[in-house]
Design an enzyme around this catalytic site. Structure first.
Site, PDB file in Angstrom:
ATOM      1  N   CYS A   1       1.998  -4.251  -1.062  1.00  0.00           N
ATOM      2  CA  CYS A   1       0.980  -3.207  -0.934  1.00  0.00           C
ATOM      3  C   CYS A   1       1.515  -1.962  -1.626  1.00  0.00           C
ATOM      4  O   CYS A   1       2.493  -2.028  -2.365  1.00  0.00           O
ATOM      5  CB  CYS A   1       0.583  -2.959   0.515  1.00  0.00           C
ATOM      6  SG  CYS A   1       1.845  -2.191   1.548  1.00  0.00           S
TER       7      CYS A   1
ATOM      8  N   ASN B   1       4.670  -0.319   1.170  1.00  0.00           N
ATOM      9  CA  ASN B   1       5.516  -1.286   1.869  1.00  0.00           C
ATOM     10  C   ASN B   1       5.909  -0.837   3.276  1.00  0.00           C
ATOM     11  O   ASN B   1       7.022  -1.067   3.731  1.00  0.00           O
ATOM     12  CB  ASN B   1       6.756  -1.621   1.036  1.00  0.00           C
ATOM     13  CG  ASN B   1       7.534  -2.836   1.547  1.00  0.00           C
ATOM     14  OD1 ASN B   1       8.758  -2.861   1.476  1.00  0.00           O
ATOM     15  ND2 ASN B   1       6.869  -3.842   2.063  1.00  0.00           N
TER      16      ASN B   1
ATOM     17  N   CYS C   1       2.900  -0.621   5.748  1.00  0.00           N
ATOM     18  CA  CYS C   1       1.747  -0.948   6.601  1.00  0.00           C
ATOM     19  C   CYS C   1       1.266  -2.383   6.372  1.00  0.00           C
ATOM     20  O   CYS C   1       1.632  -3.285   7.112  1.00  0.00           O
ATOM     21  CB  CYS C   1       0.595   0.022   6.367  1.00  0.00           C
ATOM     22  SG  CYS C   1       0.932   1.741   6.801  1.00  0.00           S
ATOM     23  N   ARG C   2       0.460  -2.592   5.342  1.00  0.00           N
ATOM     24  CA  ARG C   2      -0.181  -3.897   5.137  1.00  0.00           C
ATOM     25  C   ARG C   2       0.795  -4.999   4.785  1.00  0.00           C
ATOM     26  O   ARG C   2       0.752  -6.090   5.364  1.00  0.00           O
ATOM     27  CB  ARG C   2      -1.252  -3.797   4.051  1.00  0.00           C
ATOM     28  CG  ARG C   2      -2.402  -2.887   4.420  1.00  0.00           C
ATOM     29  CD  ARG C   2      -3.321  -2.666   3.251  1.00  0.00           C
ATOM     30  NE  ARG C   2      -2.659  -1.877   2.213  1.00  0.00           N
ATOM     31  CZ  ARG C   2      -3.164  -1.646   1.010  1.00  0.00           C
ATOM     32  NH1 ARG C   2      -4.341  -2.141   0.676  1.00  0.00           N
ATOM     33  NH2 ARG C   2      -2.519  -0.905   0.135  1.00  0.00           N
ATOM     34  N   SER C   3       1.666  -4.757   3.821  1.00  0.00           N
ATOM     35  CA  SER C   3       2.580  -5.822   3.397  1.00  0.00           C
ATOM     36  C   SER C   3       3.577  -6.161   4.500  1.00  0.00           C
ATOM     37  O   SER C   3       3.917  -7.335   4.696  1.00  0.00           O
ATOM     38  CB  SER C   3       3.314  -5.449   2.109  1.00  0.00           C
ATOM     39  OG  SER C   3       4.046  -4.251   2.256  1.00  0.00           O
TER      40      SER C   3
ATOM     41  N   ASP D   1      -6.142  -0.217   3.401  1.00  0.00           N
ATOM     42  CA  ASP D   1      -4.907   0.470   3.768  1.00  0.00           C
ATOM     43  C   ASP D   1      -5.137   1.307   5.034  1.00  0.00           C
ATOM     44  O   ASP D   1      -5.861   2.301   4.987  1.00  0.00           O
ATOM     45  CB  ASP D   1      -4.463   1.371   2.624  1.00  0.00           C
ATOM     46  CG  ASP D   1      -3.054   1.897   2.792  1.00  0.00           C
ATOM     47  OD1 ASP D   1      -2.532   1.867   3.940  1.00  0.00           O
ATOM     48  OD2 ASP D   1      -2.468   2.334   1.799  1.00  0.00           O
TER      49      ASP D   1
END
Length: 160
Positions: free
Chosen positions: A11, A14, A16-18, A127
């Site tokens: 993401c 690096n 939150c999402r990933s 995000d």
């Protein structure tokens, strides 16, 4: 047994999402007893959070869902990742554009949106870092989508 598969979740920062996807995927792999068959990591396309742990809201949601002990330090995607990892998943079209720009000519990784595996057909994983101000449930929604996508991806690769 050496790892049979490898996946990198990417993401923007690096944190939150990933990292959510990495934590969820690690948990699913452990639940299925497949941890010796996978190398799992995450990275970002921007350097703002290099060396930092995941966002505290990511960690809170992971813990709420029984995922304890997940650890990660933010890092940038590297050219070596394109030959180290079999799969590289971005969370949105901007991530995919950035990943594709970075890909060296000798890349062997399959690059795709993680959302392509979403049974609910939500292609983009928004995000939560930027949307939480207008959607207080953003981190939980990212968790739910990562869980759906990661489970479907693991089923696909496992032949289920």
């Amino acid at each position: 047994m050496t790892a049979k598969h490898s996946v990198l979740f990417v993401c923007l920062g690096n944190i939150c999402r990933s990292t959510m996807a990495e934590g969820v995927f690690e948990h699913l792999v452990k639940e299925r007893g497949l941890q010796d068959q996978w190398v799992i990591d995450s990275a970002g396309t921007g350097d703002w959070h290099v060396g930092y742990p995941p966002d505290e809201r990511t960690m809170k949601v992971l813990k709420k869902h029984g995922i304890h002990g997940y650890k990660h330090k933010g890092r940038l995607i590297t050219q070596a990742d394109f030959t180290t990892f079999e799969y590289i998943f971005g969370m949105d079209h901007e991530n995919i554009s950035d990943i594709t720009e970075l890909a060296p000519a000798n890349s062997t990784a399959k690059v795709a949106l993680l959302g392509e595996f979403d049974p609910q057909k939500e292609l983009i994983i928004e995000d939560p870092y930027f949307t939480v101000s207008r959607n207080k449930n953003a981190f939980n929604e990212v968790y739910d989508q990562c869980l759906r996508c990661c489970a479907a991806f693991l089923d696909t690769v496992s032949g289920k």
